[in-house]
Design a protein around this motif. Structure first.
Motif, PDB file in Angstrom:
ATOM      1  N   ARG A   1      -7.519   2.061   6.367  1.00 37.84           N
ATOM      2  CA  ARG A   1      -7.303   2.253   7.740  1.00 37.84           C
ATOM      3  C   ARG A   1      -7.158   1.023   8.649  1.00 37.84           C
ATOM      4  O   ARG A   1      -6.305   0.923   9.311  1.00 37.84           O
ATOM      5  N   GLU A   2      -8.453   0.921   8.962  1.00 41.48           N
ATOM      6  CA  GLU A   2      -8.490  -0.191   9.942  1.00 41.48           C
ATOM      7  C   GLU A   2      -7.636  -1.592   9.566  1.00 41.48           C
ATOM      8  O   GLU A   2      -7.009  -2.154  10.345  1.00 41.48           O
ATOM      9  N   ALA A   3      -7.891  -2.077   8.212  1.00 38.29           N
ATOM     10  CA  ALA A   3      -7.439  -2.982   8.021  1.00 38.29           C
ATOM     11  C   ALA A   3      -5.584  -3.153   7.928  1.00 38.29           C
ATOM     12  O   ALA A   3      -5.293  -3.939   8.599  1.00 38.29           O
ATOM     13  N   ARG A   4      -5.425  -1.744   7.918  1.00 36.22           N
ATOM     14  CA  ARG A   4      -3.878  -1.550   7.575  1.00 36.22           C
ATOM     15  C   ARG A   4      -3.339  -1.414   8.953  1.00 36.22           C
ATOM     16  O   ARG A   4      -2.296  -2.044   9.049  1.00 36.22           O
ATOM     17  N   ASP A   5      -3.928  -1.127   9.986  1.00 36.29           N
ATOM     18  CA  ASP A   5      -3.305  -1.017  11.166  1.00 36.29           C
ATOM     19  C   ASP A   5      -3.158  -2.435  11.736  1.00 36.29           C
ATOM     20  O   ASP A   5      -1.997  -2.588  12.387  1.00 36.29           O
ATOM     21  N   ARG A   6      -4.108  -3.298  11.313  1.00 31.38           N
ATOM     22  CA  ARG A   6      -3.921  -4.618  11.866  1.00 31.38           C
ATOM     23  C   ARG A   6      -2.796  -5.145  11.113  1.00 31.38           C
ATOM     24  O   ARG A   6      -2.022  -6.041  11.766  1.00 31.38           O
ATOM     25  N   ALA A   7      -2.627  -5.005   9.856  1.00 27.17           N
ATOM     26  CA  ALA A   7      -1.949  -5.702   9.055  1.00 27.17           C
ATOM     27  C   ALA A   7      -0.207  -5.283   9.510  1.00 27.17           C
ATOM     28  O   ALA A   7       0.642  -6.137   9.650  1.00 27.17           O
ATOM     29  N   ALA A   8       0.045  -3.895   9.644  1.00 28.79           N
ATOM     30  CA  ALA A   8       1.104  -3.363  10.172  1.00 28.79           C
ATOM     31  C   ALA A   8       1.417  -3.931  11.356  1.00 28.79           C
ATOM     32  O   ALA A   8       2.813  -4.238  11.691  1.00 28.79           O
ATOM     33  N   PHE A   9       0.580  -3.966  12.176  1.00 35.14           N
ATOM     34  CA  PHE A   9       0.713  -4.787  13.536  1.00 35.14           C
ATOM     35  C   PHE A   9       1.383  -6.321  13.587  1.00 35.14           C
ATOM     36  O   PHE A   9       2.236  -6.533  14.068  1.00 35.14           O
ATOM     37  N   ALA A  10       1.077  -6.712  12.353  1.00 37.78           N
ATOM     38  CA  ALA A  10       1.778  -8.180  12.178  1.00 37.78           C
ATOM     39  C   ALA A  10       2.853  -8.155  11.535  1.00 37.78           C
ATOM     40  O   ALA A  10       3.754  -9.272  11.003  1.00 37.78           O
ATOM     41  N   GLY A  11       3.489  -6.890  11.393  1.00 35.31           N
ATOM     42  CA  GLY A  11       4.964  -6.968  11.064  1.00 35.31           C
ATOM     43  C   GLY A  11       5.121  -6.424   9.658  1.00 35.31           C
ATOM     44  O   GLY A  11       6.326  -6.432   9.244  1.00 35.31           O
ATOM     45  N   ALA A  12       4.252  -6.201   8.836  1.00 42.10           N
ATOM     46  CA  ALA A  12       4.425  -6.010   7.542  1.00 42.10           C
ATOM     47  C   ALA A  12       4.507  -4.163   7.114  1.00 42.10           C
ATOM     48  O   ALA A  12       3.908  -3.641   7.945  1.00 42.10           O
ATOM     49  N   GLU A  13       5.350  -4.150   6.196  1.00 42.45           N
ATOM     50  CA  GLU A  13       5.410  -2.745   5.849  1.00 42.45           C
ATOM     51  C   GLU A  13       4.191  -2.464   4.655  1.00 42.45           C
ATOM     52  O   GLU A  13       4.176  -3.192   3.690  1.00 42.45           O
ATOM     53  N   VAL A  14       3.661  -1.428   4.967  1.00 41.79           N
ATOM     54  CA  VAL A  14       2.315  -1.102   4.176  1.00 41.79           C
ATOM     55  C   VAL A  14       2.312   0.174   3.350  1.00 41.79           C
ATOM     56  O   VAL A  14       2.438   1.089   4.309  1.00 41.79           O
ATOM     57  N   THR A  15       1.988   0.204   2.061  1.00 38.89           N
ATOM     58  CA  THR A  15       1.701   1.602   1.813  1.00 38.89           C
ATOM     59  C   THR A  15       0.576   1.593   0.480  1.00 38.89           C
ATOM     60  O   THR A  15       0.239   0.614   0.148  1.00 38.89           O
ATOM     61  N   ALA A  16       0.312   2.924   0.260  1.00 33.81           N
ATOM     62  CA  ALA A  16      -0.867   2.893  -0.682  1.00 33.81           C
ATOM     63  C   ALA A  16      -0.335   3.657  -2.179  1.00 33.81           C
ATOM     64  O   ALA A  16       0.511   4.699  -1.568  1.00 33.81           O
ATOM     65  N   MET A  17      -0.716   3.560  -3.043  1.00 31.50           N
ATOM     66  CA  MET A  17      -0.462   4.357  -4.212  1.00 31.50           C
ATOM     67  C   MET A  17      -1.340   4.765  -5.220  1.00 31.50           C
ATOM     68  O   MET A  17      -2.372   3.586  -5.240  1.00 31.50           O
ATOM     69  N   SER A  18      -1.655   5.374  -6.191  1.00 31.73           N
ATOM     70  CA  SER A  18      -2.568   5.598  -7.101  1.00 31.73           C
ATOM     71  C   SER A  18      -1.681   5.101  -8.552  1.00 31.73           C
ATOM     72  O   SER A  18      -0.513   5.898  -8.933  1.00 31.73           O
ATOM     73  N   ILE A  19      -2.044   4.340  -9.270  1.00 31.56           N
ATOM     74  CA  ILE A  19      -1.052   3.811 -10.382  1.00 31.56           C
ATOM     75  C   ILE A  19      -2.229   3.618 -11.620  1.00 31.56           C
ATOM     76  O   ILE A  19      -3.227   3.537 -11.676  1.00 31.56           O
ATOM     77  N   ALA A  20      -1.452   3.757 -12.764  1.00 37.48           N
ATOM     78  CA  ALA A  20      -2.266   3.098 -14.181  1.00 37.48           C
ATOM     79  C   ALA A  20      -1.057   2.015 -14.764  1.00 37.48           C
ATOM     80  O   ALA A  20      -0.030   2.678 -15.006  1.00 37.48           O
ATOM     81  N   SER A  21      -1.546   0.902 -14.937  1.00 31.40           N
ATOM     82  CA  SER A  21      -0.511   0.135 -15.267  1.00 31.40           C
ATOM     83  C   SER A  21      -0.276   0.207 -16.939  1.00 31.40           C
ATOM     84  O   SER A  21       0.802  -0.016 -17.230  1.00 31.40           O
ATOM     85  N   LEU A  22      -1.466   0.739 -17.339  1.00 29.28           N
ATOM     86  CA  LEU A  22      -1.212   1.023 -18.684  1.00 29.28           C
ATOM     87  C   LEU A  22      -2.027   2.451 -19.107  1.00 29.28           C
ATOM     88  O   LEU A  22      -3.275   2.517 -18.979  1.00 29.28           O
ATOM     89  N   ARG A  23      -1.147   3.336 -19.398  1.00 20.31           N
ATOM     90  CA  ARG A  23      -1.792   4.835 -19.588  1.00 20.31           C
ATOM     91  C   ARG A  23      -2.707   4.756 -20.795  1.00 20.31           C
ATOM     92  O   ARG A  23      -2.087   4.688 -21.780  1.00 20.31           O
TER      93      ARG A  23
END
Ligand code: GDP
Length: 452
Positions: A337-359
């Motif tokens: 959260r903290e870091a994300r708010d800062r990066a978003a402030f810099a103009g980047a679109e940010v998202t989080a996901m759960s993934i498995a590259s190889l199931r």
């Protein structure tokens, strides 16, 4: 901003893939490329139906090692599947996609080629950004105080205390100190600490043994004459910053358009509260690099271009039943959260996901004392099958993050299990890439708009 390649008006997307060691970068890139070449498992990548061809091409940067896609893919999909060797250094791979444009103009304009340059680099190297603002004196003081507090630092501290930095440099001493510091960083890393600088000491790439990596923190003596051990350590530290750290940021990092940051959140939960809190703090440090205003040197590099989309992906989600995935994502988001708010402030679109590259698992429900448990099943490295109930993640991430911050020794609600499953034996149908979880969604976020 899209770069244009070779005057042919072929757009280029430079995609950075990073994360701490073992986060899953190598497996991610291998599976992403395989699934972009054979797209039957990529329904959420909307442009997939318009991709007419996908092929690997010689990369534009001739001085970088090539990401060894073929070897890694063979490891994962061969008759005796095994996990590939992990990322040790920066490498690059160019995947070119021939795409039919979408919409009304599509039929009229004909297909065009979009180059996706994938740049794989250790997240540990981003930690070095903080060194650019720090003098040797400053860094050494902080590094020594940290090592003093940690059990793993005691051998190094004994060696450092016995040295007198005012004496003339003797190369074997410098080497012994650097080796001991590297040993400490390795042990600290293995114990779950992530803030281990200089980052290249852990993953030296082709610089192993060179003088820029042969230094260590030392207490400042009263006199620091030229040629003294302390002064020479300072000189090498400065060379490390200007000859190793800066070029990496200038030549690679500052040229990225998109970035995925992989995080082994489950691994940290499994390792306990201290590891989870350490991952949170380290990610915050790493993410400083994505806030161009936060560092003068970076701001001067970026100018008008910058990374405009960042995806934080919790990897290895195939250790959890899918009903648990939203909780893993929520935990990842809360950590950032903290870091994300800062990066978003810099103009980047940010998202989080759960993934498995190889199931590597399949899901199953099992009765356990009247309750049904959501489990996953996979093959262990010795060939045995095993079912895993990893433990339920809390709905509120604070249930984990608060005790972690407060220095709890273990989780109150019990332990979280984890197993190292082997990659599954695959029988792929024509057109199919390796099985994954949400790799197509990740690709859509990172690349979808550039394939229009
Ligand atoms: P890197 O150091 O970031 O390049 O990490 P790797 O890609 O080499 O992954 C490290 C290890 O994590 C692998 O050897 C696997 O054991 C595990 N791993 C990575 N991705 C997955 C995944 O999607 N599923 C599972 N079950 N394990 C994975």
């Amino acid at each position: 901003m899209a770069q244009v390649s070779g005057g042919l008006l072929e757009p280029v997307v430079r995609l950075g893939v990073t994360g701490l060691s073992r986060a899953g970068k190598t497996v991610f890139i291998t599976s992403l490329v395989a699934n972009l070449m054979d797209r039957a498992r990529m329904p959420q990548l909307r442009a997939a139906a318009r991709i007419e061809a996908a092929f690997l091409q010689p990369q534009p940067d001739m001085t970088l090692p090539r990401f060894d896609y073929e070897t890694h893919l063979a490891a994962l999909t061969g008759p005796a599947p095994h996990w590939p060797d992990s990322t040790r250094t920066v490498s690059e791979l160019r995947l070119s996609l021939r795409v039919r444009p979408s919409g009304f103009l599509g039929g009229w304009r004909g297909p065009r080629t979009v180059h996706v340059d994938i740049i794989d680099y250790p997240g540990e190297w981003l930690l070095d950004l903080a060194l650019l603002d720090r003098s040797y004196d400053d860094w050494a003081e902080a590094a020594l105080s940290q090592a003093t507090k940690r059990r793993q630092g005691q051998d190094f501290m004994a060696l450092a205390r016995a040295e007198d930095g005012a004496l003339r440099l003797e190369e074997p001493k410098a080497q012994a100190l650097a080796a001991a510091w590297t040993g400490y960083l390795r042990a600290a890393r293995a114990a779950g600490w992530s803030d281990c600088t200089p980052g290249r000491f852990l993953l030296p790439g082709d610089l192993a043994g060179s003088p820029v990596l042969t230094f260590a923190p030392l207490p400042k003596p009263a006199s620091t004459a030229r040629g003294s051990l302390w002064r020479e350590m300072e000189r090498r530290y400065d060379a490390y910053r200007s000859r190793v750290v800066k070029p990496f940021f200038r030549d690679h990092f500052a040229r990225l358009d998109r970035q995925i940051v992989l995080m082994d959140v489950l691994g940290a939960v499994h390792a306990g509260p201290a590891a989870l809190d350490d991952l949170r703090r380290t990610m915050a440090d790493i993410l400083m690099a994505f806030r161009p205003g936060g560092n003068g040197f970076l701001a001067s590099l970026f100018g008008s271009r910058r990374i405009d989309r960042i995806l934080f992906a919790a990897t290895k989600a195939d250790h959890l039943h899918h009903t648990e995935h939203p909780r893993l994502t929520a935990l990842t988001e809360a950590m950032l959260r903290e870091a994300r708010d800062r990066a978003a402030f810099a103009g980047a679109e940010v998202t989080a996901m759960s993934i498995a590259s190889l199931r590597a698992t399949t899901e199953e429900m099992r009765d356990h004392g009247g309750a049904s448990l959501a489990m996953v099943r996979g093959m262990l490295s010795d060939g045995r099958q095993a079912a895993l109930y990893p433990g339920a993640l809390p709905e509120d991430p604070a249930r984990l993050l608060v005790p972690a911050r407060e220095g709890a020794e273990r989780w109150l609600d019990g332990d979280y299990g984890l197993m190292t499953f082997a990659p599954p034996r695959l029988t792929l149908r024509p057109g199919e890439g390796p099985p994954h979880i949400r790799l197509d969604r990740a690709a859509e976020f990172l690349l979808g708009d550039r394939l229009g």
